[in-house]
Design a protein around this motif. Structure first.
Motif, PDB file in Angstrom:
ATOM      1  N   PHE A   2       0.830  -1.206   0.000  1.00 22.64           N
ATOM      2  CA  PHE A   2       0.000   0.000   0.000  1.00 22.64           C
ATOM      3  C   PHE A   2       0.864   1.256   0.000  1.00 22.64           C
ATOM      4  CE2 PHE A   2      -2.111   3.347   2.457  1.00 22.64           C
ATOM      5  CZ  PHE A   2      -3.188   3.593   1.619  1.00 22.64           C
ATOM      6  N   LEU A   3       1.920   1.250   0.796  1.00 18.43           N
ATOM      7  CA  LEU A   3       2.812   2.409   0.860  1.00 18.43           C
ATOM      8  C   LEU A   3       3.550   2.617  -0.464  1.00 18.43           C
ATOM      9  CD1 LEU A   3       4.298   2.071   4.438  1.00 18.43           C
ATOM     10  CD2 LEU A   3       2.604   3.708   3.628  1.00 18.43           C
ATOM     11  N   LEU A   4       3.923   1.548  -1.114  1.00 19.85           N
ATOM     12  CA  LEU A   4       4.616   1.650  -2.396  1.00 19.85           C
ATOM     13  C   LEU A   4       3.688   2.243  -3.463  1.00 19.85           C
ATOM     14  CD1 LEU A   4       7.249   1.028  -3.881  1.00 19.85           C
ATOM     15  CD2 LEU A   4       6.292  -1.194  -4.448  1.00 19.85           C
ATOM     16  N   ARG A   5       2.438   1.763  -3.506  1.00 19.50           N
ATOM     17  CA  ARG A   5       1.464   2.316  -4.457  1.00 19.50           C
ATOM     18  C   ARG A   5       1.173   3.775  -4.157  1.00 19.50           C
ATOM     19  NH1 ARG A   5      -3.579  -1.419  -4.555  1.00 19.50           N
ATOM     20  NH2 ARG A   5      -2.523  -2.292  -2.789  1.00 19.50           N
ATOM     21  N   SER A   6       1.027   4.104  -2.894  1.00 15.92           N
ATOM     22  CA  SER A   6       0.755   5.491  -2.516  1.00 15.92           C
ATOM     23  C   SER A   6       1.905   6.406  -2.910  1.00 15.92           C
ATOM     24  CB  SER A   6       0.513   5.593  -1.013  1.00 15.92           C
ATOM     25  OG  SER A   6      -0.619   4.843  -0.661  1.00 15.92           O
ATOM     26  N   ALA A   7       3.121   5.968  -2.672  1.00 14.72           N
ATOM     27  CA  ALA A   7       4.281   6.777  -3.046  1.00 14.72           C
ATOM     28  C   ALA A   7       4.351   6.955  -4.559  1.00 14.72           C
ATOM     29  CB  ALA A   7       5.553   6.124  -2.528  1.00 14.72           C
ATOM     30  N   PHE A   8       4.039   5.902  -5.303  1.00 16.53           N
ATOM     31  CA  PHE A   8       4.051   5.986  -6.764  1.00 16.53           C
ATOM     32  C   PHE A   8       3.043   7.015  -7.263  1.00 16.53           C
ATOM     33  CE2 PHE A   8       2.055   4.605 -10.739  1.00 16.53           C
ATOM     34  CZ  PHE A   8       3.138   4.721 -11.595  1.00 16.53           C
ATOM     35  N   TRP A   9       1.796   6.923  -6.800  1.00 19.16           N
ATOM     36  CA  TRP A   9       0.761   7.836  -7.294  1.00 19.16           C
ATOM     37  C   TRP A   9       0.985   9.266  -6.810  1.00 19.16           C
ATOM     38  CZ3 TRP A   9      -1.398   6.681 -11.465  1.00 19.16           C
ATOM     39  CH2 TRP A   9      -1.723   5.380 -11.772  1.00 19.16           C
TER      40      TRP A   9
END
Length: 97
Positions: A2-9
């Motif tokens: 979740f943190l990786l996706r959030s950082a990406f977006w």
């Protein structure tokens, strides 16, 4: 994950909506560049056609002339709405009271 996706977006959003970026100007520039490249590609494809009769040669001439003509400038909806001389909503008629 979740943190990786959030950082990406969040990174993508920052790149798209960064300070000092004029979205309307960049979109217009991108649109005009795409139209120029598209018309250049179509002109190359038309030039590659080998013609043996007058109808084909005339058709190629008409299409190439149409591609070389300049397109009218596209105005955003906000600018077109200001051209309407009638205010919305229209004022009530005097006879309505």
């Amino acid at each position: 994950m979740f943190l990786l996706r959030s950082a990406f977006w969040l990174t993508i959003a920052f790149l798209v909506i960064r300070p000092g970026m004029d979205v309307q100007e960049s979109a217009a520039a991108l649109s005009s560049e795409a139209m120029a490249r598209g018309s250049q590609f179509v002109a190359q494809q038309i030039d590659a056609i080998e013609c043996d009769n007058l109808t084909c040669i005339g058709g190629k001439a008409v299409v190439s002339a149409a591609l070389q003509s300049s397109l009218p400038a596209v105005h955003p909806m906000q600018m077109l709405a200001a051209d309407n001389p009638v205010p919305l909503p229209r004022p009530r008629p005097d006879r309505a009271g």
